[in-house]
Write a protein that holds these residues in place. Structure first.
Motif, PDB file in Angstrom:
ATOM      1  N   PHE A 415       0.831  -1.202   0.000  1.00  0.00           N
ATOM      2  CA  PHE A 415       0.000   0.000   0.000  1.00  0.00           C
ATOM      3  C   PHE A 415       0.868   1.255   0.000  1.00  0.00           C
ATOM      4  N   LEU A 416       0.249   2.336  -0.470  1.00  0.00           N
ATOM      5  CA  LEU A 416       0.929   3.621  -0.645  1.00  0.00           C
ATOM      6  C   LEU A 416       0.122   4.694   0.074  1.00  0.00           C
ATOM      7  N   LEU A 417       0.801   5.496   0.881  1.00  0.00           N
ATOM      8  CA  LEU A 417       0.163   6.610   1.574  1.00  0.00           C
ATOM      9  C   LEU A 417       0.403   7.880   0.770  1.00  0.00           C
ATOM     10  N   THR A 418      -0.669   8.498   0.274  1.00  0.00           N
ATOM     11  CA  THR A 418      -0.510   9.655  -0.597  1.00  0.00           C
ATOM     12  C   THR A 418      -0.285  10.938   0.208  1.00  0.00           C
ATOM     13  N   LYS A 419       0.085  11.977  -0.502  1.00  0.00           N
ATOM     14  CA  LYS A 419       0.345  13.277   0.114  1.00  0.00           C
ATOM     15  C   LYS A 419      -0.893  13.827   0.808  1.00  0.00           C
ATOM     16  N   SER A 420      -2.073  13.527   0.254  1.00  0.00           N
ATOM     17  CA  SER A 420      -3.328  14.046   0.816  1.00  0.00           C
ATOM     18  C   SER A 420      -3.883  13.155   1.926  1.00  0.00           C
ATOM     19  N   GLY A 421      -3.206  12.031   2.185  1.00  0.00           N
ATOM     20  CA  GLY A 421      -3.650  11.154   3.266  1.00  0.00           C
ATOM     21  C   GLY A 421      -4.449   9.942   2.829  1.00  0.00           C
ATOM     22  N   ASN A 422      -4.632   9.751   1.520  1.00  0.00           N
ATOM     23  CA  ASN A 422      -5.348   8.571   1.036  1.00  0.00           C
ATOM     24  C   ASN A 422      -4.467   7.329   1.152  1.00  0.00           C
ATOM     25  N   ILE A 423      -5.113   6.171   1.189  1.00  0.00           N
ATOM     26  CA  ILE A 423      -4.411   4.888   1.204  1.00  0.00           C
ATOM     27  C   ILE A 423      -4.754   4.149  -0.080  1.00  0.00           C
ATOM     28  N   LEU A 424      -3.731   3.847  -0.865  1.00  0.00           N
ATOM     29  CA  LEU A 424      -3.915   3.121  -2.114  1.00  0.00           C
ATOM     30  C   LEU A 424      -3.274   1.739  -1.986  1.00  0.00           C
ATOM     31  N   LEU A 425      -4.078   0.693  -2.135  1.00  0.00           N
ATOM     32  CA  LEU A 425      -3.524  -0.650  -2.240  1.00  0.00           C
ATOM     33  C   LEU A 425      -3.036  -0.842  -3.670  1.00  0.00           C
ATOM     34  N   PHE A 426      -1.935  -1.557  -3.830  1.00  0.00           N
ATOM     35  CA  PHE A 426      -1.442  -1.785  -5.186  1.00  0.00           C
ATOM     36  C   PHE A 426      -0.763  -3.138  -5.290  1.00  0.00           C
ATOM     37  N   SER A 427      -0.777  -3.669  -6.495  1.00  0.00           N
ATOM     38  CA  SER A 427       0.003  -4.855  -6.831  1.00  0.00           C
ATOM     39  C   SER A 427       0.576  -4.648  -8.222  1.00  0.00           C
ATOM     40  N   TRP A 428       1.895  -4.639  -8.309  1.00  0.00           N
ATOM     41  CA  TRP A 428       2.595  -4.389  -9.566  1.00  0.00           C
ATOM     42  C   TRP A 428       3.470  -5.603  -9.836  1.00  0.00           C
ATOM     43  N   MET A 429       3.192  -6.307 -10.926  1.00  0.00           N
ATOM     44  CA  MET A 429       3.864  -7.568 -11.209  1.00  0.00           C
ATOM     45  C   MET A 429       4.604  -7.488 -12.541  1.00  0.00           C
ATOM     46  N   ASN A 430       5.882  -7.851 -12.493  1.00  0.00           N
ATOM     47  CA  ASN A 430       6.751  -7.819 -13.675  1.00  0.00           C
ATOM     48  C   ASN A 430       7.384  -9.190 -13.874  1.00  0.00           C
ATOM     49  N   ASN A 431       7.143  -9.785 -15.026  1.00  0.00           N
ATOM     50  CA  ASN A 431       7.775 -11.058 -15.391  1.00  0.00           C
ATOM     51  C   ASN A 431       8.529 -10.911 -16.704  1.00  0.00           C
ATOM     52  N   GLN A 432       9.450 -11.825 -16.935  1.00  0.00           N
ATOM     53  CA  GLN A 432      10.249 -11.847 -18.170  1.00  0.00           C
ATOM     54  C   GLN A 432      11.048 -10.556 -18.346  1.00  0.00           C
ATOM     55  N   ILE A 433      11.620 -10.083 -17.243  1.00  0.00           N
ATOM     56  CA  ILE A 433      12.419  -8.856 -17.283  1.00  0.00           C
ATOM     57  C   ILE A 433      13.804  -9.177 -17.854  1.00  0.00           C
ATOM     58  N   PRO A 434      14.229  -8.484 -18.865  1.00  0.00           N
ATOM     59  CA  PRO A 434      15.591  -8.696 -19.359  1.00  0.00           C
ATOM     60  C   PRO A 434      16.604  -8.000 -18.432  1.00  0.00           C
ATOM     61  N   GLY A 435      17.642  -8.705 -18.040  1.00  0.00           N
ATOM     62  CA  GLY A 435      18.686  -8.083 -17.216  1.00  0.00           C
ATOM     63  C   GLY A 435      18.261  -7.892 -15.771  1.00  0.00           C
ATOM     64  N   LYS A 436      18.896  -6.911 -15.125  1.00  0.00           N
ATOM     65  CA  LYS A 436      18.666  -6.635 -13.709  1.00  0.00           C
ATOM     66  C   LYS A 436      17.394  -5.806 -13.502  1.00  0.00           C
ATOM     67  N   SER A 437      16.865  -5.857 -12.283  1.00  0.00           N
ATOM     68  CA  SER A 437      15.608  -5.143 -11.998  1.00  0.00           C
ATOM     69  C   SER A 437      15.848  -3.740 -11.443  1.00  0.00           C
ATOM     70  N   TYR A 438      17.121  -3.337 -11.266  1.00  0.00           N
ATOM     71  CA  TYR A 438      17.401  -2.046 -10.633  1.00  0.00           C
ATOM     72  C   TYR A 438      16.792  -0.894 -11.425  1.00  0.00           C
ATOM     73  N   GLU A 439      16.993  -0.879 -12.741  1.00  0.00           N
ATOM     74  CA  GLU A 439      16.467   0.217 -13.563  1.00  0.00           C
ATOM     75  C   GLU A 439      14.940   0.203 -13.565  1.00  0.00           C
ATOM     76  N   LEU A 440      14.366  -0.987 -13.543  1.00  0.00           N
ATOM     77  CA  LEU A 440      12.908  -1.097 -13.479  1.00  0.00           C
ATOM     78  C   LEU A 440      12.375  -0.468 -12.198  1.00  0.00           C
ATOM     79  N   GLN A 441      13.053  -0.691 -11.089  1.00  0.00           N
ATOM     80  CA  GLN A 441      12.616  -0.108  -9.822  1.00  0.00           C
ATOM     81  C   GLN A 441      12.629   1.417  -9.879  1.00  0.00           C
ATOM     82  N   LYS A 442      13.600   1.986 -10.556  1.00  0.00           N
ATOM     83  CA  LYS A 442      13.634   3.445 -10.722  1.00  0.00           C
ATOM     84  C   LYS A 442      12.432   3.924 -11.538  1.00  0.00           C
TER      85      LYS A 442
END
Length: 455
Positions: A415-442
Motif C-alpha cells: 500500500f501507498l500513503l498519498t500526500k493528501s492522506g489517502n491509502i492506495l492498495l497496489f500490486s505491480w507484477m513484472n515477469n520476463q524482465i531482461p537483465g537486472k531489476s534495478y532500472e525497473l525499480q527506478k
C-alpha cells in the motif's frame, strides 16, 4: 382562517413570490449541475492523467507487466493494466502465508504436541521455526520442556505428510540458505552455523564439525555437496571475524542428533499417529515470525508457518491440503484465479494476478488494521528488503510493500500513503524482465511518485 379558528395574519403570497422562488431554484440547479460537471471533468482529467503517466513509462514493449491500484477510501479500483493476467509472484506469495497465519494460528505457535505414557514423553513437532532461530541464544520452549523432563524422550513425525523441498523448487538451489529443508522439528533455522574468530572455528550443531572441510583463499565461500554428505567453508584470513550459514541436509538420524546436542537428552524415534487429545506446548510469537518473514523475506519461516497452519487446522502437515482448505474456504471469494503451491514463493508453479493480490489484501484488512500492516511490511527507504529503494520524501516512508524476486521477475505489492492522506492498495507484477531489476525499480518510483502527489 387557520384550522384552530385563529385568523391567519401572515401576508398573502402573490405571483411575484412564486416566480422569485422558481428563479432561485433554477439558479441553484444550474450551479449544482455546473459543479457536477466540473467534478466529472476533474475525475476524467485525473483518469487521463494517470493513463498518460503509465504510458510514459513505456514498459509494455519491454516485458510482461500488470498492475492494479485500489483506493481504500473510495472502495474502488482507480487504475489497472492487465490486472487479470497471471504472473509468477515470487515472494508475493508470502502475503498469502501471512493471511493464513493470521486466520488460523494463535498468537503463539505450537512448539509441539505431546502425551505422557508411563516412563515416556512422546512428542510430535509443531514445526515452529523460531526454535533457536534467528537468535540461537534466545530461550526456546520445546528444548526447555525436554530438559525439564525426567522421562524418556520419543519423537514422532508421522504427521509430517509432505516433502523436505517444495513442488517446483529449483534443484540447484540446495546449497543456499534461502532454500532450507522443511520438517516437523526445525532447529537453528535448519542451518549449519559457522562462527570464525581468526582461525578458531565454532560449528553449530557441533556434531557436524567432522563433515566440514575448511580452507583459506582470497575469496570466501561456503556450501555443501550435492548429496548433502559434506560441507565446506573457505575463508580469507584478512577478515578476522565472520559468521556464515549453510542449509543442513537431514538424513535419517540428523534430527535426533541435533536435538540431543541441544537438549543434552537422548532422543528416540517411533511411528505413531498424532492423537486428538495431545497436549500443547506453546512456542514462538506468531507476529514476530510474520514480521521476520515479511521484512527479510525469510523463505524457511514462510514454509514452516504454512505447515504450522496445516497442523493447527487439519491435524497434519501438508501444504497442499491447507492451501486447498483455504482456497475452498475463507478465500473462496477471492477475485481472479490463483495457483498456490508453497508458502514462500520459491516455486515457479505459483501464479497470481494483480487483482487477486488486491482482493487478498482486503481480506487481511478484515483481520488487522493498516497500522498493523505498517509494522509488518517493509517500509520504503527504511526497513527490510526495501531499505535502499522506494524512499519517501524527506526520508518519511510512503510505500509499504512486499517485494518478490526471482531471476527475470520483480513484483511489489502493498500500500501507498498519498500526500493528501489517502491509502492506495497496489500490486505491480513484472515477469520476463531482461537483465537486472534495478532500472525497473527506478521506473516504478516515477509512477509511485505520481500517485503520491496526485491522489
Amino acid at each position: 382562517q387557520a384550522e384552530d379558528g385563529i385568523r391567519d395574519r401572515s401576508p398573502s403570497r402573490g405571483l411575484g413570490d412564486v416566480y422569485k422562488r422558481q428563479y432561485i431554484f433554477f439558479v441553484l440547479s444550474i450551479a449544482l449541475s455546473t459543479a457536477n460537471v466540473a467534478i466529472a471533468q476533474a475525475n476524467m482529467g485525473q483518469i487521463r492523467s494517470i493513463d498518460k503517466a503509465w504510458e510514459e513509462l513505456g514498459l509494455d514493449s519491454k516485458h510482461h507487466v500488470g498492475i492494479s491500484v485500489y483506493d481504500l477510501q473510495k472502495k474502488k479500483t482507480i487504475f489497472n493494466h492487465r490486472e487479470d493476467n497471471s504472473f509468477t509472484p515470487a515472494s508475493n506469495v508470502k502475503i498469502l502465508t501471512m493471511y493464513a497465519a493470521l486466520e488460523l494460528l494463535d498468537e503463539q505457535l505450537d512448539a509441539a504436541l505431546y502425551i505422557e505414557k508411563e516412563d515416556s514423553l512422546i512428542i510430535w513437532g509443531g514445526g515452529d521455526p523460531g526454535t533457536y532461530f534467528p537468535d540461537r541464544e534466545q530461550p526456546a520452549a520445546l528444548p526447555d520442556f525436554i530438559r525439564a523432563s525426567k522421562k524418556k524422550i520419543i519423537f514422532c513425525d508421522d504427521h509430517f505428510q509432505t516433502t523436505r523441498f517444495g513442488t517446483g523448487w529449483a534443484w540447484d538451489d540446495y546449497h543456499f540458505t534461502y532454500q532450507c529443508e522443511r520438517n516437523a522439528f526445525p532447529i537453528y533455522g535448519n542451518r549449519l552455523w559457522i562462527l570464525r574468530s581468526g582461525d578458531d572455528i565454532t560449528v553449530t550443531p557441533a556434531y557436524l564439525t567432522s563433515l566440514l572441510k575448511v580452507s583459506t583463499d582470497s575469496v570466501s565461500d561456503e556450501g555443501k555437496t550435492e548429496w548433502g554428505d559434506g560441507y565446506f567453508y573457505t575463508y580469507n584470513p584478512i577478515e578476522s571475524i565472520e559468521e556464515v550459514e549453510v542449509p543442513v541436509t537431514f538424513f535419517k538420524n540428523d534430527v535426533q542428533y541435533s536435538w540431543a546436542e541441544a537438549t543434552g537428552k537422548e532422543i528416540l524415534f517411533t511411528h505413531k499417529p498424532l492423537p486428538p487429545d495431545a497436549l500443547h506446548i506453546k512456542g514462538s510469537s506468531r507476529d514476530t515470525l510474520i514480521r521476520i518473514m515479511m521484512q527479510e523475506s525469510d523463505n524457511f519461516i514462510a514454509e514452516q508457518l504454512l505447515l504450522a497452519c496445516a497442523l493447527k487446522e487439519l491435524g497434519h502437515m501438508s501444504e497442499k491440503d491447507i492451501i486447498d482448505s483455504l482456497l475452498y474456504g475463507p478465500l473462496s471469494d477471492i477475485e481472479s484465479e490463483i495457483d498456490w503451491v508453497d508458502g514462500s514463493g520459491l516455486s515457479r508453479y505459483n501464479l497470481m494476478t494483480p487483482r487477486s493480490i488486491i482482493s487478498l489484501m482486503l481480506h487481511i484488512l478484515e483481520l488487522k488494521d493498516i497500522n498493523y500492516l505498517k509494522e509488518m511490511f517493509p517500509a520504503g527507504g527504511k526497513t527490510g528488503t526495501l531499505q535502499y529503494s522506494f524512499k519517501g520524501p524527506k526520508g518519511i516512508p510512503y510505500i509499504y510493500a512486499k517485494s518478490g524476486s526471482l531471476k527475470n521477475i520483480y513484483c511489489l505489492s502493498g500500500f501507498l500513503l498519498t500526500k493528501s492522506g489517502n491509502i492506495l492498495l497496489f500490486s505491480w507484477m513484472n515477469n520476463q524482465i531482461p537483465g537486472k531489476s534495478y532500472e525497473l525499480q527506478k521506473t516504478m518510483e516515477k509512477f509511485f511518485s505520481f500517485l503520491y502527489e496526485q491522489y
